[in-house]
Design an enzyme around this catalytic site. Structure first.
Site, PDB file in Angstrom:
ATOM      1  N   GLU A  81      14.078  21.191  68.969  1.00  0.00           N
ATOM      2  CA  GLU A  81      13.306  19.947  68.971  1.00  0.00           C
ATOM      3  C   GLU A  81      11.857  20.319  69.275  1.00  0.00           C
ATOM      4  O   GLU A  81      11.423  20.301  70.421  1.00  0.00           O
ATOM      5  CB  GLU A  81      13.840  18.984  70.030  1.00  0.00           C
TER       6      GLU A  81
ATOM      7  N   TYR B  85      28.425  19.741  60.755  1.00  0.00           N
ATOM      8  CA  TYR B  85      27.716  19.611  62.020  1.00  0.00           C
ATOM      9  C   TYR B  85      28.244  18.423  62.824  1.00  0.00           C
ATOM     10  O   TYR B  85      28.340  17.292  62.327  1.00  0.00           O
ATOM     11  CB  TYR B  85      26.210  19.424  61.768  1.00  0.00           C
TER      12      TYR B  85
ATOM     13  N   ASN C 160      23.675  10.120  70.258  1.00  0.00           N
ATOM     14  CA  ASN C 160      22.572  10.583  69.413  1.00  0.00           C
ATOM     15  C   ASN C 160      21.951   9.379  68.700  1.00  0.00           C
ATOM     16  O   ASN C 160      22.251   9.090  67.553  1.00  0.00           O
ATOM     17  CB  ASN C 160      23.122  11.600  68.407  1.00  0.00           C
TER      18      ASN C 160
ATOM     19  N   PHE D 175      17.286   9.958  64.316  1.00  0.00           N
ATOM     20  CA  PHE D 175      17.270   9.798  65.772  1.00  0.00           C
ATOM     21  C   PHE D 175      15.869   9.876  66.355  1.00  0.00           C
ATOM     22  O   PHE D 175      15.648   9.511  67.502  1.00  0.00           O
ATOM     23  CB  PHE D 175      18.138  10.884  66.430  1.00  0.00           C
TER      24      PHE D 175
ATOM     25  N   TYR E  27     -18.980 -13.624  75.237  1.00  0.00           N
ATOM     26  CA  TYR E  27     -17.908 -13.215  74.321  1.00  0.00           C
ATOM     27  C   TYR E  27     -16.508 -13.481  74.852  1.00  0.00           C
ATOM     28  O   TYR E  27     -15.590 -13.761  74.096  1.00  0.00           O
ATOM     29  CB  TYR E  27     -18.034 -11.724  73.996  1.00  0.00           C
TER      30      TYR E  27
ATOM     31  N   HIS F 157      25.405  16.460  79.155  1.00  0.00           N
ATOM     32  CA  HIS F 157      24.253  15.649  78.766  1.00  0.00           C
ATOM     33  C   HIS F 157      23.953  14.536  79.766  1.00  0.00           C
ATOM     34  O   HIS F 157      22.932  13.838  79.626  1.00  0.00           O
ATOM     35  CB  HIS F 157      24.465  15.056  77.377  1.00  0.00           C
TER      36      HIS F 157
ATOM     37  N   ARG G 163     -16.155 -17.116  73.841  1.00  0.00           N
ATOM     38  CA  ARG G 163     -16.413 -17.408  72.434  1.00  0.00           C
ATOM     39  C   ARG G 163     -15.512 -16.595  71.502  1.00  0.00           C
ATOM     40  O   ARG G 163     -15.095 -17.073  70.444  1.00  0.00           O
ATOM     41  CB  ARG G 163     -17.886 -17.115  72.122  1.00  0.00           C
TER      42      ARG G 163
END
Length: 537
Positions: free
Chosen positions: A438, A56, A202, A351, A299, A86, A302
């Protein structure tokens, strides 16, 4: 130190800040370089042949196209096509400091020696970083799943010298070839080979780089919050018992203990936050015609150590997560030596930016809480039912004719409320992409961007608290001026009053707002405190 040595194991958040903002150079550790070269030599000898098994990213398509074989003859074209396709981000370009942070994180990841790309590619990226060639990288487009694919592709488009890609060099935007040529980087056109592109794009590097910068600034902003809170405590002549170390040791929370110590140190020597000062009746105190011990404050005063401290603990957790990510191999596949001395490639999911998304969502909530409690304190400073005799709205005489600070306090409330709408954790969202290859994503890039938005809002709240606390002290100088402020509080007050032009009458508020917010943003009041009493926790 003239340069930072990258070894894949020791990069710190501070290192990233120095590279991103100070322009510190980087270089590969010799051991890392040797391992990168050794790994690549094995790959080229054994995997980059026509009869090599499908591997791959080396000789196959990517993502959903993983089952398509890529011939060795077509591999350089394949690498180029991946870059061009991309480059799909949009939105405003990331600031140069973010791009530099992204680049150094990416380079450091390669130093683990498990990415399989050529050392020549890494050297070119190092040269771009060191010579100030900063790719134009749109900030939108990453879902933080298969790393930051689109942003990193824009970075790589400059690395290969693509003629339509853009970079900045010496502050000027130009085409990638122009920037490379002006910087003396050659050749201008640079071809990628098998696995080079996938290793480059990646990974988590945009998110990790953004996170490092935001965390660095957030840590300082939390110290600013402690100084603002301490000054407000002085302004209302608050009780000191709530900061006694015995209380905080009994709970064992490290952030709480550190904050309580900060407050004690800032107000050390105060006579204003004492019973003797509280016994002085101020003419606008309509609720307390006679003095009785206060015992305890609301508060937001404090519980300041408990709230600020919890927020600090979340920041420390986020720093741990991000420091790991700065030194992580986050591309896919990764390659490892087996017991026979051969490389094996492993396809996994490093990734996925889930750790960064969690870290930055946690940080976002912590920052929001710092803003929330600051807004409550500044609200109290204006409110006659809460401020123990300070004028309503901190208005000057004559009250009524002069309105005071009610609207700028409202503006701070608006910002605090705006922050709350950014509290939804991005990591709880997901959307399936790329034909469901994905099918779960982290949305870490948005986690990082909204954390920065929240941080950008913080000085608009803390700066108003500075303004109102200093105003309250200024207004009561005649009645309470004989009661000294703490050493750190005095330093903060002096720094603020030197820049803020207080008058009895109403005046154009931007003339007070701008310096107050600037002193929160730039940390000048904090610097004054630390110069007087030493560094805070």
């Amino acid at each position: 130190m003239t340069s930072i040595i990258l070894d894949g194991d020791s990069l710190t958040i501070e290192d990233v800040v120095r590279v991103a903002r100070e322009g510190i150079a980087v270089e590969l550790a010799p051991e890392a370089r040797s391992e990168i070269v050794k790994v690549r030599a094995y790959i080229e000898e054994n995997w980059l042949t026509e009869n090599a098994p499908a591997t791959y990213g080396f000789n196959t398509g990517v993502g959903k196209l993983k089952d398509y074989k890529i011939s060795q003859a077509d591999n350089e074209m394949f690498q180029r096509n991946i870059v061009l396709s991309h480059c799909s981000g949009f939105g405003e370009p990331a600031a140069d400091e973010i791009v530099r942070a992204m680049m150094v994180v990416r380079i450091n990841a390669f130093c683990l020696g498990v990415s399989g790309l050529r050392v020549e590619v890494i050297d070119r990226l190092v040269e771009m970083l060191n010579k100030g060639v900063h790719p134009v990288v749109p900030v939108q487009g990453s879902v933080g799943a298969s790393g930051d694919l689109a942003p990193l592709a824009h970075m790589v488009s400059v690395l290969i010298g693509y003629e339509e890609a853009e970079a900045t060099y010496q502050g000027v935007k130009m085409t990638a070839p122009e920037a490379l040529e002006k910087a003396g980087i050659s050749p201008v056109r640079f071809d990628l080979q098998a696995k080079d592109c996938l290793a480059l794009i990646n990974g988590n590097s945009l998110c990790a780089g953004m996170a490092a910068l935001t965390l660095w600034d957030a840590e300082r902003m939390m110290k600013v919050a402690d100084t603002a809170g301490a000054l407000s405590l002085e302004a209302i002549r608050g009780e000191q018992a709530a900061f006694d170390p015995r209380i905080h040791a009994a709970r064992k929370q490290p952030g709480q203990i550190a904050v309580a110590e900060n407050i004690r140190r800032i107000i050390d020597g105060t006579r204003r936050a004492t019973e003797a000062c509280r016994a002085v009746h101020l003419e606008d105190d309509i609720l307390h015609p006679t003095h009785s011990p206060r015992v305890q404050d609301q508060y937001s005063f404090r519980c300041l150590p408990q709230v600020h401290g919890s927020c600090r603990d979340q920041l420390e957790h986020a720093k741990t997560l991000i420091t790991r990510e700065l030194n992580a191999a986050t591309d896919n596949p990764l390659v490892f030596w087996n017991e026979l001395g051969a490389l094996e490639f492993m396809s996994g999911g490093n990734f996925h930016c889930e750790p960064i998304a969690f870290a930055m969502d946690i940080l976002s909530i912590a920052l929001i809480e710092i803003g929330n409690i600051s807004e409550r304190r500044l609200f109290a400073l204006n409110d006659v039912t809460l401020n123990y005799g300070l004028p309503p709205n901190l208005a000057g005489r004559p009250i009524g004719l002069n309105y005071g600070y009610g609207i700028i306090a409202t503006s701070a409330a608006a910002v605090a409320s705006e922050n709350k709408t950014l509290a939804f954790p991005s990591v709880a969202d997901t959307i399936s992409t790329k034909s469901s290859q994905e099918d779960h994503v982290s949305m870490a890039a948005w986690s990082c961007r909204k954390a920065q938005q929240i941080l950008d809002n913080m000085p608009r709240i803390l700066g108003v608290e500075y303004l109102l606390a200093a105003r309250a002290i200024w207004l009561t100088q005649e009645a309470l001026g004989s009661f000294a402020l703490g050493k750190g509080s005095q330093a903060a007050y002096d720094a603020l009053s030197a820049r803020i032009p207080f008058t009895q009458g109403d005046s154009y508020m931007p003339n007070q707002r701008v310096p107050a917010l600037d002193m929160a943003q730039g940390g000048a009041a904090l610097d004054a405190v630390e110069a007087a009493i030493g560094a805070l926790n």
